[in-house]
Design a protein around this motif. Structure first.
Motif, PDB file in Angstrom:
ATOM      1  N   ALA A   1       0.831  -1.211   0.000  1.00  0.00           N
ATOM      2  CA  ALA A   1       0.000   0.000   0.000  1.00  0.00           C
ATOM      3  C   ALA A   1       0.863   1.259   0.000  1.00  0.00           C
ATOM      4  N   ARG A   2       1.894   1.285   0.847  1.00  0.00           N
ATOM      5  CA  ARG A   2       2.758   2.471   0.931  1.00  0.00           C
ATOM      6  C   ARG A   2       3.454   2.765  -0.391  1.00  0.00           C
ATOM      7  N   SER A   3       3.763   1.721  -1.132  1.00  0.00           N
ATOM      8  CA  SER A   3       4.463   1.918  -2.410  1.00  0.00           C
ATOM      9  C   SER A   3       3.508   2.063  -3.594  1.00  0.00           C
ATOM     10  N   GLY A   4       2.213   2.179  -3.314  1.00  0.00           N
ATOM     11  CA  GLY A   4       1.243   2.382  -4.383  1.00  0.00           C
ATOM     12  C   GLY A   4       0.979   1.145  -5.217  1.00  0.00           C
TER      13      GLY A   4
ATOM     14  N   ILE B   1      -7.879  -2.042  -3.883  1.00  0.00           N
ATOM     15  CA  ILE B   1      -9.048  -2.815  -3.460  1.00  0.00           C
ATOM     16  C   ILE B   1     -10.210  -2.382  -4.334  1.00  0.00           C
ATOM     17  N   PHE B   2     -10.842  -3.341  -4.990  1.00  0.00           N
ATOM     18  CA  PHE B   2     -11.893  -3.088  -5.977  1.00  0.00           C
ATOM     19  C   PHE B   2     -13.198  -3.631  -5.414  1.00  0.00           C
TER      20      PHE B   2
ATOM     21  N   GLU C   1     -15.507   7.351   6.584  1.00  0.00           N
ATOM     22  CA  GLU C   1     -14.361   7.455   7.494  1.00  0.00           C
ATOM     23  C   GLU C   1     -13.389   6.302   7.267  1.00  0.00           C
ATOM     24  N   LEU C   2     -13.927   5.104   7.041  1.00  0.00           N
ATOM     25  CA  LEU C   2     -13.066   3.953   6.785  1.00  0.00           C
ATOM     26  C   LEU C   2     -12.354   4.105   5.446  1.00  0.00           C
ATOM     27  N   ALA C   3     -13.062   4.571   4.434  1.00  0.00           N
ATOM     28  CA  ALA C   3     -12.438   4.777   3.123  1.00  0.00           C
ATOM     29  C   ALA C   3     -11.260   5.743   3.222  1.00  0.00           C
TER      30      ALA C   3
ATOM     31  N   ALA D   1      -3.097   2.773  -0.080  1.00  0.00           N
ATOM     32  CA  ALA D   1      -3.868   1.858  -0.921  1.00  0.00           C
ATOM     33  C   ALA D   1      -4.868   2.629  -1.763  1.00  0.00           C
ATOM     34  N   GLU D   2      -5.154   2.099  -2.919  1.00  0.00           N
ATOM     35  CA  GLU D   2      -6.149   2.682  -3.809  1.00  0.00           C
ATOM     36  C   GLU D   2      -7.467   1.942  -3.604  1.00  0.00           C
ATOM     37  N   LEU D   3      -8.518   2.675  -3.286  1.00  0.00           N
ATOM     38  CA  LEU D   3      -9.847   2.096  -3.102  1.00  0.00           C
ATOM     39  C   LEU D   3     -10.700   2.477  -4.308  1.00  0.00           C
ATOM     40  N   VAL D   4     -11.061   1.478  -5.101  1.00  0.00           N
ATOM     41  CA  VAL D   4     -11.797   1.709  -6.345  1.00  0.00           C
ATOM     42  C   VAL D   4     -13.184   1.099  -6.212  1.00  0.00           C
ATOM     43  N   THR D   5     -14.233   1.899  -6.355  1.00  0.00           N
ATOM     44  CA  THR D   5     -15.592   1.387  -6.291  1.00  0.00           C
ATOM     45  C   THR D   5     -16.142   1.210  -7.705  1.00  0.00           C
TER      46      THR D   5
END
Length: 339
Positions: free
Chosen positions: A158-161, A165-166, A174-176, A184-188
């Motif tokens: 996550a730290r290194s990009g 999470i899809f 707040e969690l997002a 981390a990248e959070l993709v909906t």
């Protein structure tokens, strides 16, 4: 890694997706369609799981996205070539965690695996060193150590990009934010590929459709309370019942005995089998992941998807308050979530 770097990484190379449930399989297809995995993805189902065979058969009848290959089943997690993108659904699997520690994937993409996805997000954004273990797991020292090491490896990605999470689940805002702060990248997503596909199966004739649940088999709600509720529905009107893939066969036999209940064949995700419902129909379900995804898929068709609140007397002592709280996020349309 900035957004340009992420986009560039997606367009290069290939991915291997290891899926162990119908929802994971469907979401891996959606992730490839969304351009998250690169130009080529090999989709590998776990062997000897009938629901995956059924889902794969359903997918093969549709127009799969370019560059996606439905591979044959394999008994264990495949070892993707060095530096490819790895796609998984069950981040708490011991096989998956060992793979993260013994190889060096270029990127890691985690797709939906039901409620476990929300737990993963909470652990990922929580205290460093917390092991990645299932909510109700009873783990020994070695398994705990593996979960802790896997958690450190995932946080480093996550730290290194290199972690995405899809998900189509309702993630509280707040969690997002906390997850995104880890890098981390959070993709909906909203099942855009599936919504674009033609309908190839007739919808059930019954007005009311009930989704089966795994809560009984998992010992979280009382069996007799649940069956009594179903009997009441069947006595009022004909009901189409779509079993959960983990329902006990003996329980399903008792459901079939209920007057007015017509049990349909299970296997493929509800998102695939029920996306053609008409506006005059409705879906009833105990809290589940499918509630969220079906609301997304059926909103334009005017179909009501209703969550049945679990009465207090249904719960067994195994249903911890934290679990009940998790399940409640699937109960309402307005959940204060980010999409």
């Amino acid at each position: 890694m900035d957004e340009y770097g992420r986009d560039h990484a997606r367009k290069q190379g290939s991915a291997v997706a290891w899926v162990e449930s119908p929802l994971q399989m469907l979401c891996a297809v959606e992730a490839h369609h969304a351009g998250l995995l690169g130009d080529r993805t090999r989709l590998v189902p776990r062997a000897k799981l009938r629901p995956l065979t059924v889902t794969g058969r359903e997918l093969s009848r549709l127009a799969l996205p370019d560059g996606l290959e439905l591979a044959g089943p394999e008994p264990g997690m495949p070892r993707p070539p060095h530096r490819r993108t790895w796609v998984v659904g069950d981040a708490f699997s011991g096989k998956v965690q060992v793979g993260w520690l013994t190889a060096f994937p270029r990127r890691i993409v985690v797709v939906d695996d039901g409620l476990a996805t929300i737990r993963l997000l909470e652990l990922l954004s929580g205290r460093v060193g917390t092991p990645l273990l299932r909510a109700r797991a009873s783990a020994g020292p070695l398994r705990t150590a593996l979960g802790a090491a896997a958690g450190l490896r995932l946080r480093a990605a996550a730290r290194s990009g290199r972690l995405s999470i899809f998900t189509a689940l309702p993630v509280p805002a707040e969690l997002a934010k906390a997850v995104q702060q880890t890098g981390a990248e959070l993709v909906t997503h909203d099942f855009s590929w599936l919504r674009s596909q033609p309908l190839r199966r007739p919808r059930p004739e019954e007005r009311t459709v009930v989704l089966g649940t795994s809560l009984v088999r998992n010992g979280l709600i009382h069996r007799d309370r649940y069956l009594t509720w179903l009997a009441g529905l069947g006595a009022a009107e004909p009901v189409a019942y779509f079993p959960h893939r983990r329902e006990d066969p003996d329980d399903l036999a008792r459901v079939r005995e209920q007057p007015g209940i017509n049990v349909y064949g299970g296997g493929a995700p509800a998102e695939m089998t029920l996306r053609g419902l008409a506006a005059e129909q409705r879906v009833l379900s105990l809290p589940s992941t499918a509630v969220t995804s079906l609301r997304v898929l059926l909103a334009a068709r005017g179909v009501a998807v209703e969550t049945v609140e679990v009465p207090e007397e249904w719960w067994t002592p195994r249903a911890a308050p934290s679990l009940r709280s998790h399940l409640s996020m699937f109960a309402h349309h307005d959940t204060g979530v980010t999409r």
